[in-house]
Design an enzyme around this catalytic site. Structure first.
Site, PDB file in Angstrom:
ATOM      1  CB  THR A  85     -91.859   7.265 -96.228  1.00 30.93           C
ATOM      2  OG1 THR A  85     -90.555   6.649 -96.185  1.00 30.93           O
ATOM      3  CG2 THR A  85     -92.899   6.194 -96.532  1.00 30.93           C
ATOM      4  N   GLY A  86     -93.974   8.643 -98.390  1.00 30.21           N
ATOM      5  CA  GLY A  86     -95.323   9.202 -98.552  1.00 30.21           C
ATOM      6  C   GLY A  86     -95.533   9.662-100.000  1.00 30.21           C
ATOM      7  CB  SER A  87     -98.533  10.923-101.744  1.00 28.57           C
ATOM      8  OG  SER A  87     -98.803  12.045-100.927  1.00 28.57           O
ATOM      9  N   GLY A  96     -95.700  11.425 -89.154  1.00 31.11           N
ATOM     10  CA  GLY A  96     -95.942  10.138 -88.522  1.00 31.11           C
ATOM     11  C   GLY A  96     -97.275   9.494 -88.832  1.00 31.11           C
ATOM     12  NE  ARG A  97    -102.963  11.067 -91.481  1.00 29.92           N
ATOM     13  CZ  ARG A  97    -103.962  11.516 -92.227  1.00 29.92           C
ATOM     14  NH1 ARG A  97    -104.002  12.790 -92.557  1.00 29.92           N
ATOM     15  NH2 ARG A  97    -104.879  10.697 -92.655  1.00 29.92           N
ATOM     16  N   GLY A  98     -97.690   7.935 -91.378  1.00 33.86           N
ATOM     17  CA  GLY A  98     -97.252   6.685 -92.021  1.00 33.86           C
ATOM     18  C   GLY A  98     -96.715   5.739 -90.962  1.00 33.86           C
ATOM     19  CD  GLU A 132     -91.390   9.336 -92.322  1.00 31.96           C
ATOM     20  OE1 GLU A 132     -91.937  10.033 -91.439  1.00 31.96           O
ATOM     21  OE2 GLU A 132     -92.026   8.824 -93.257  1.00 31.96           O
ATOM     22  N   GLY A 164     -92.153  14.667 -96.762  1.00 33.46           N
ATOM     23  CA  GLY A 164     -93.408  15.394 -96.582  1.00 33.46           C
ATOM     24  C   GLY A 164     -93.660  15.595 -95.097  1.00 33.46           C
ATOM     25  CB  ALA A 165     -94.662  17.567 -92.822  1.00 32.63           C
TER      26      ALA A 165
HETATM   27  O1  DER Z   1     -95.467   9.639 -92.384  1.00 32.60           O
HETATM   28  C1  DER Z   1     -95.081  10.799 -92.620  1.00 32.60           C
HETATM   29  O2  DER Z   1     -94.679  11.578 -91.732  1.00 32.60           O
HETATM   30  C2  DER Z   1     -95.171  11.294 -94.040  1.00 32.60           C
HETATM   31  O3  DER Z   1     -94.309  12.345 -94.213  1.00 32.60           O
HETATM   32  C3  DER Z   1     -96.554  11.608 -94.366  1.00 32.60           C
HETATM   33  O4  DER Z   1     -97.420  11.664 -93.350  1.00 32.60           O
HETATM   34  C4  DER Z   1     -96.783  12.751 -95.313  1.00 32.60           C
HETATM   35  O5  DER Z   1     -97.371  12.102 -96.349  1.00 32.60           O
HETATM   36  P1  DER Z   1     -97.937  12.765 -97.688  1.00 32.60           P
HETATM   37  O6  DER Z   1     -96.761  13.417 -98.350  1.00 32.60           O
HETATM   38  O7  DER Z   1     -98.453  11.585 -98.439  1.00 32.60           O
HETATM   39  O8  DER Z   1     -98.982  13.733 -97.273  1.00 32.60           O
END
Ligand code: DER
Length: 227
Positions: free
Chosen positions: A28-30, A98-100, A106, A85-86
């Site tokens: 999940t994420g961009s 975990g910023r999401g 995940e 992503g990370a």
């Molecule tokens: O929530 C998460 O861990 C996501 O992987 C995220 O934080 C990474 O997001 P991004 O690919 O939009 O940078």
């Protein structure tokens, strides 16, 4: 068309390693979104026979709209790979995520997949976990204050994550609260160990020793960190 961005390049590389018959976990994420796009393109162009499982509602909807065959986590027999992503990556392949709001799912899929691949651009590289971001700690709502008290005794500082408007707490997809905490004098391995066993903590953002490979995109191409 303009040349692919570093994030698109790593998404393309990861989509290339998907084989027919695989069950692929979607992060999940961009960056995960770019991977979903590339996977759908490959399926369309090469009649790939794959199934996917998503770590969030938004990734599931995106995958369905892209024509990928989505199965539910409850029906998973196995998971060949998980791609996500990370927020931070170290050269010894420790991660912060975990910023999401989908951390629980995940990490569930990342840890149960045969191979967990991480896609980042070089802006995510750090020399130690926590260097640029707080450590997300997902807690049972009723346990937030108890966990905060316990972490304060370990000199950790931080607060409950708020919603985008800043006028209420943020709830995760799993219905928990999130503490974003900074630790000063503990090593990543120690933080990982204490959070993993702390009652009230449902999940946390340190992903230690479960990555198979990290694809790092930069202006001069894609680098691979491999276990
Ligand atoms: O929530 C998460 O861990 C996501 O992987 C995220 O934080 C990474 O997001 P991004 O690919 O939009 O940078």
């Amino acid at each position: 068309a303009s040349p692919p961005s570093p994030k698109q390049q790593v998404a393309i590389k990861a989509a290339e390693i998907v084989d027919n018959g695989m069950i692929v976990g979607l992060g999940t994420g961009s960056t995960a979104n770019l991977f979903i796009d590339e996977l759908a393109r490959r399926q369309h162009e090469q009649q790939l026979e794959i199934q996917v499982v998503a770590s969030s509602v938004i990734s599931r909807v995106k995958a369905q709209q892209a024509g990928l065959q989505v199965i539910s986590i409850e029906h998973l027999s196995h998971l060949d790979m998980y791609v996500d992503g990370a927020d931070e990556v170290t050269t010894d392949m420790q991660l912060l995520k975990g910023r999401g709001q989908d951390l629980v799912c995940e990490k569930l899929l990342a840890s149960h997949a045969t191979a967990f691949y991480v896609l980042v651009d070089d802006s995510k590289m750090v020399s130690r976990i926590g260097e640029k971001n707080a450590i997300p700690i997902e807690v049972m709502p009723s346990a937030a204050q108890l966990v905060l008290n316990r972490l304060a005794k370990l000199q950790a500082k931080g607060s409950l994550r708020l919603n985008a408007a800043g006028d209420n707490v943020a709830y995760s997809a799993a219905g928990n609260l999130i503490l974003d905490m900074q630790f000063t004098d503990l090593e990543t391995a120690q933080i990982n160990a204490l959070l993993t066993v702390m009652p009230g903590v449902v999940e946390h953002g340190i992903f230690a020793d479960i990555v198979k490979a990290v694809f790092i995109g930069s202006s001069d191409g894609v680098k691979l960190l491999q276990r």
